[in-house]
Design a protein around this motif. Structure first.
Motif, PDB file in Angstrom:
ATOM      1  N   GLN A   1       3.404   5.858  -2.880  1.00 40.35           N
ATOM      2  CA  GLN A   1       4.604   6.551  -3.370  1.00 40.35           C
ATOM      3  C   GLN A   1       4.625   6.573  -4.905  1.00 40.35           C
ATOM      4  OE1 GLN A   1       6.970   8.111  -1.614  1.00 40.35           O
ATOM      5  NE2 GLN A   1       6.292   7.557   0.439  1.00 40.35           N
ATOM      6  N   ALA A   2       4.220   5.448  -5.528  1.00 36.64           N
ATOM      7  CA  ALA A   2       4.219   5.375  -6.987  1.00 36.64           C
ATOM      8  C   ALA A   2       3.226   6.364  -7.581  1.00 36.64           C
ATOM      9  CB  ALA A   2       3.904   3.951  -7.440  1.00 36.64           C
TER      10      ALA A   2
ATOM     11  N   VAL B   1       8.364 -10.858   7.275  1.00 41.33           N
ATOM     12  CA  VAL B   1       8.940  -9.752   6.539  1.00 41.33           C
ATOM     13  C   VAL B   1       8.044  -9.489   5.327  1.00 41.33           C
ATOM     14  CG1 VAL B   1      10.524 -11.225   5.193  1.00 41.33           C
ATOM     15  CG2 VAL B   1      11.027  -8.810   5.481  1.00 41.33           C
ATOM     16  N   GLU B   2       7.769  -8.221   5.074  1.00 41.42           N
ATOM     17  CA  GLU B   2       7.031  -7.806   3.892  1.00 41.42           C
ATOM     18  C   GLU B   2       7.870  -6.765   3.165  1.00 41.42           C
ATOM     19  OE1 GLU B   2       3.115  -6.291   4.464  1.00 41.42           O
ATOM     20  OE2 GLU B   2       2.595  -7.782   5.974  1.00 41.42           O
ATOM     21  N   ALA B   3       7.876  -6.838   1.853  1.00 45.94           N
ATOM     22  CA  ALA B   3       8.591  -5.840   1.059  1.00 45.94           C
ATOM     23  C   ALA B   3       7.873  -5.674  -0.265  1.00 45.94           C
ATOM     24  CB  ALA B   3      10.042  -6.262   0.835  1.00 45.94           C
ATOM     25  N   ALA B   4       8.098  -4.541  -0.914  1.00 45.90           N
ATOM     26  CA  ALA B   4       7.493  -4.280  -2.218  1.00 45.90           C
ATOM     27  C   ALA B   4       8.469  -3.488  -3.067  1.00 45.90           C
ATOM     28  CB  ALA B   4       6.181  -3.520  -2.064  1.00 45.90           C
ATOM     29  N   LEU B   5       8.527  -3.839  -4.348  1.00 42.42           N
ATOM     30  CA  LEU B   5       9.400  -3.172  -5.311  1.00 42.42           C
ATOM     31  C   LEU B   5       8.547  -2.413  -6.307  1.00 42.42           C
ATOM     32  CD1 LEU B   5      11.999  -5.950  -6.193  1.00 42.42           C
ATOM     33  CD2 LEU B   5      12.517  -3.763  -5.153  1.00 42.42           C
ATOM     34  N   VAL B   6       8.919  -1.164  -6.582  1.00 42.06           N
ATOM     35  CA  VAL B   6       8.205  -0.339  -7.556  1.00 42.06           C
ATOM     36  C   VAL B   6       8.952  -0.373  -8.886  1.00 42.06           C
ATOM     37  CG1 VAL B   6       7.392   1.989  -8.109  1.00 42.06           C
ATOM     38  CG2 VAL B   6       7.341   1.180  -5.732  1.00 42.06           C
ATOM     39  N   PHE B   7       8.202  -0.659  -9.949  1.00 40.68           N
ATOM     40  CA  PHE B   7       8.745  -0.654 -11.304  1.00 40.68           C
ATOM     41  C   PHE B   7       8.031   0.399 -12.145  1.00 40.68           C
ATOM     42  CE2 PHE B   7       9.061  -4.982  -9.670  1.00 40.68           C
ATOM     43  CZ  PHE B   7      10.398  -5.277  -9.887  1.00 40.68           C
ATOM     44  N   ALA B   8       8.727   0.920 -13.142  1.00 37.11           N
ATOM     45  CA  ALA B   8       8.128   1.848 -14.110  1.00 37.11           C
ATOM     46  C   ALA B   8       8.322   1.231 -15.496  1.00 37.11           C
ATOM     47  CB  ALA B   8       8.772   3.219 -14.028  1.00 37.11           C
TER      48      ALA B   8
ATOM     49  N   ALA C   1       0.828  -1.199   0.000  1.00 35.83           N
ATOM     50  CA  ALA C   1       0.000   0.000   0.000  1.00 35.83           C
ATOM     51  C   ALA C   1       0.868   1.257   0.000  1.00 35.83           C
ATOM     52  CB  ALA C   1      -0.943  -0.002   1.205  1.00 35.83           C
ATOM     53  N   GLU C   2       1.937   1.238   0.780  1.00 34.83           N
ATOM     54  CA  GLU C   2       2.826   2.404   0.818  1.00 34.83           C
ATOM     55  C   GLU C   2       3.561   2.556  -0.508  1.00 34.83           C
ATOM     56  OE1 GLU C   2       4.849   5.810   2.004  1.00 34.83           O
ATOM     57  OE2 GLU C   2       3.002   4.858   2.728  1.00 34.83           O
ATOM     58  N   ALA C   3       3.953   1.430  -1.113  1.00 36.32           N
ATOM     59  CA  ALA C   3       4.614   1.496  -2.418  1.00 36.32           C
ATOM     60  C   ALA C   3       3.677   2.098  -3.458  1.00 36.32           C
ATOM     61  CB  ALA C   3       5.072   0.105  -2.850  1.00 36.32           C
TER      62      ALA C   3
END
Length: 225
Positions: free
Chosen positions: A17-18, A36-43, A12-14
């Motif tokens: 920000q995106a 652990v939770e993580a998220a990667l933003v791609f364009a 949700a935070e990613a």
């Protein structure tokens, strides 16, 4: 890639920000003792139907990261829909969301999220033999921050290869890690044999009438958080 710690929902935070226009490569993460939770933003620069390859690409990146950090006897495999298996048992998953659901549209952003259980919660692990947690599989020395950093680093390496060489190398590595090819499975309202994937990693499912159905990866898109 640069990191951003959050207190609750990494995806949700990613997405927030995106939407605000952050640079591609942002990593958001939540680290708790048991998870652990993580998220990667791609364009992406290609239509969503092609960009969905980031889901299996992030899976291979995770397998590479765990292989680098964990003991050699720990084996990670990937399920088509994003599930992760460690030593054959379900252990976490990858999810994907994007700014559009139109496979022909280039999305403003696409996000892949990772959830990985580290320690067992209150439930008795003996009642769920097909599920496990990372620290129960010999990985107690793997620090969550190191795992996130390695996941991002290996994923970035795979993006470079994907952009330079096309999907062939990714296909080869992913197929070697994929769980369930050749087995009976069900997706949505279809059941049949998982016979492989097309060039965009869509599932090829052959039913009892020998009809092969193509289920695109876009069917796995989560609603925008």
């Amino acid at each position: 890639m640069h990191g951003h710690a959050v207190t609750s929902d990494a995806m949700a935070e990613a997405a927030r920000q995106a939407t605000l226009g952050c640079d591609a490569g942002l990593v958001t993460y939540v680290s708790r003792p048991d998870m652990v939770e993580a998220a990667l933003v791609f364009a992406p620069e290609v239509p969503l139907g092609k960009a969905m390859a980031m889901l299996p690409l992030c899976g291979v990146g995770f397998q590479n990261a765990l292989g680098a950090l964990g003991p050699p006897e720990v084996a990670a495999h990937l399920e088509w829909h994003g599930g992760i298996r460690v030593n054959a048992a379900s252990c976490g998953a990858l999810k994907v969301t994007a700014a559009t659901t139109d496979p022909d549209e280039v999305p403003d952003w696409l996000i892949v999220g990772l959830t990985m259980p580290l320690m067992a919660g209150t439930e008795d692990m003996g009642h769920t033999p097909d599920r496990t947690v990372l620290y129960a599989e010999g990985c107690a020395d793997v620090a969550p921050s190191d795992l996130i950093e390695a996941w991002a680093r290996h994923t970035l390496h795979w993006i470079s290869r994907w952009e330079a060489d096309g999907p062939r190398t990714l296909h080869t590595d992913w197929r070697g890690l994929c769980h369930g090819i050749g087995e009976e499975t069900g997706v949505s309202d279809l059941t049949g044999t998982f016979v492989g994937v097309d060039e965009d990693f869509g599932m090829l499912l052959r039913d009892a009438d020998d009809t092969t159905h193509l289920i695109p990866l876009t069917t796995l898109l989560e609603a925008q958080p």
